[in-house]
Scaffold this active site. Sequence first.
Site, PDB file in Angstrom:
ATOM      1  N   ASP A  61       0.871  -1.169   0.000  1.00  0.00           N
ATOM      2  CA  ASP A  61       0.000   0.000   0.000  1.00  0.00           C
ATOM      3  C   ASP A  61       0.910   1.222   0.000  1.00  0.00           C
ATOM      4  OD1 ASP A  61      -2.380   1.527   0.230  1.00  0.00           O
ATOM      5  OD2 ASP A  61      -1.958   1.787   2.356  1.00  0.00           O
ATOM      6  N   ASP A  96      -1.254  -0.589   6.371  1.00  0.00           N
ATOM      7  CA  ASP A  96      -1.532  -0.094   7.713  1.00  0.00           C
ATOM      8  C   ASP A  96      -2.997   0.237   7.941  1.00  0.00           C
ATOM      9  OD1 ASP A  96      -1.717   2.109   6.093  1.00  0.00           O
ATOM     10  OD2 ASP A  96      -0.641   3.465   7.445  1.00  0.00           O
ATOM     11  N   THR A 121       0.274   4.581   1.066  1.00  0.00           N
ATOM     12  CA  THR A 121       0.216   5.405   2.268  1.00  0.00           C
ATOM     13  C   THR A 121       0.645   4.600   3.493  1.00  0.00           C
ATOM     14  OG1 THR A 121      -1.589   6.659   1.296  1.00  0.00           O
ATOM     15  CG2 THR A 121      -1.234   6.908   3.656  1.00  0.00           C
TER      16      THR A 121
END
Length: 791
Positions: free
Chosen positions: A308, A547, A310
């Site tokens: 991912d 996250d 971010t």
Amino acid sequence: MLDARTREGLTRAEVAQRHASGRGNTQQQSSSRSIGDILRENILTLFNGILTVCFVAVIVLGDLRDGFFYGVVIVNALIGIVQEVRAKLVLDRAALLAAPESRVRRDGEVATIPLEGVVLDDLLVLRPGDQIPADARVAESTGLSLDESMLTGEADPVFKDEGAALLSGSHVVSGTGYAIVTAVGADSYASKLTSEIRKHSLVHSELRDATNRILVYLSWILGPVILITLVGRVLAYGGWNELFVDTRWRRALLDAVAAVVGMIPEGLVLLTSLAFGVAAIQLAGRKVLVQELAAVEVLARVDVLCLDKTGTLTSGELAFDRAEPIGGAVSVADADIALAAFGADDTGNATSGILSSRFRSDRYRVVRRVPFSSATKYSGVVLTVDGVESSWVLGAPERVLTDHPVELDRANIIAATGQRTLALVRTLEPLPPGSHVPLSGLAVEPASLIVLSESIRPEAAATLGYFAEQSVRVVVMSGDNPITVAAIARSLDLGGDAVDASTLGDDEALATALATSDIFGRVSPEQKRTAIRLLRAEGHTVAMTGDGVNDAMAIKDANLGIAMGSATAATKAVSRLVLLDNRFDRLPDVLAFGRRVIANVERVSNIFLAKTVYGILLALVSAALLWPFPFLPRQLTLVSTLAIGIPSFFLALAPNRRIYTPGVLKRIIRYSVPTGIIAGLTCIVAYLPLYRSIPLREARSVTTIALFCVSLWILCVLTRPLSGPRWGLLGGVSAAMVLVCVLPSTRAFFEMHVSFSPELLWGIAVGAVGAAGIELFYRLARRRGLVFDRE
């Protein structure tokens, strides 16, 4: 809706009273095995049981020197227990850093507390990604939906309106809200379900599977072989009628013990566990929490790493850069008031927190909120200012500016620089009812572009370059604008254009895109899971990092789930590794430790299994030919300690960056069986002309020398490439053997009756021929890929 008193939450005094009366959310969780489990697994093993019986037999014989082998059992168990207890303590301490937390409102302020700090009647503040710590009742819902798959097995989110029951262990998927705790501790599902979500199904470990299958094979073999050995010993000493004449029974029993000791690979399981445990401890020191030891190995087998953007490639910490007016139909003052309303939502996401630090106003009153949804890519608010009601939407530019191409182009230009852009618009019609309704067909007036800056992690470029060198494919899957994702990827030397996953209609289209591209934007949580499934179906070993709550299910479905330390409770709970300090550059360390474990355990397994093979061969031949066994138990222990045990301990922990190659079990068997047979034949050839022509104790001593020579060469070829320390290891064990044969005390202890004689030269010569046979087979095996000397 909440009344003013309830919205303030409990007071400190009320919280203290509930804790004192046992109405706290006491959790009984364990992140690792208990001390009892560790003791049982290191002491109560099949091989320890067999060797214990042999040790009892030695005690009956009255000469504890032949029980020297049992010291290896004790040391193995102690080392295993100490290392695993140490690993448990380190991992339990590290697990506290990754423990889920809850947000509650107390004394009118929002506080973050551990799950155990929640008390009855607490007011929970719920946001996407939060884990429900105890049973609760919804007091206020703004599009609140929960994932209850851990409870019901139902994968689809369940929407929760005011008054709905929330069960502990479920997770907020989207929306926001408040809930009042109705049951805690033993009266709720909290302890059971929190433990359940933190319980990890075993990852597939080829190394663990190979070791277990080897032990199963040996379990089948050892019973019949031990029986044959016992019968052979009885017959070798004149049968049952003659066995108890003089001390023949003692010699028969001693031979049987020696034969059994030679067959047991007593240190194999220990060294495998030790290698995993030491790697986990060392990684914990680097702020990497290993939630299952075998996960260290899995990363070494990974060939696709899904990321991912971010929080992984970028810091995940957004900062307000500027608000850029667009359209001209909405005043800056009105837009600022709307942004203040978005920022004042204390159940909102990180963007709300950023806006609250920049925009403030007391002129508005919120009538209704529409929470952000990953499906619609916007959040909304209906507010009144000076008695005038208006509706506002803040979201992805490509979703809210579809009918305003000029403003959308401006947003795309900003996004192409790598900055994150959000579009604020005022709707000309009331917002549609519901929380997940697309804006298509709703007329809007562009107000401003909110530009947020997100820094790239300084270690990201080097880490991605490392994985490229290791032939690990990196796939970036982000929910952000594809233009922004592509800009970030280009700055990290990840070439290619980004695919807008929102335009991919079905799984087939996603599979086609995965075949040609590594960068994806606007990826939904369902598409992330589908991508993981498609990649695994093609035979890839897939790791997934992330996250956010939108990453949690993809992380769970991957071969190896990796969560950042700042990840949501749901994401960390289903991951195998947690990067506690959020440093993406820790992954090469994990890869290196995984490769070390696989390569080194494969190496020492060859040594141990070769010993088992020649032990079985010698036991069967001695029983068939009615020979006295060629060794005393202490002599086999001497060779095993110097040529196998001590070197294997160092080799199991030595650096080794060999790239993983499938087929560990097949290679071990195809290499160790022939080398074990060569070692066994060496002993037979050395012993055959001697045991009747010279005293038995001297014949055994010469045969021990021959076995050491061939065992030393098995060790030599498996330690290659031979560096200075490894030459030192080989020289050290050779010198130790010479000292054993020279020093009077050790000569007497190990019954090494050797002197410079033709018989000794015969043993050395036969051992050298056996070593040459090992060398020839090694060269052949290396060409056929049965053994590796590249690190």
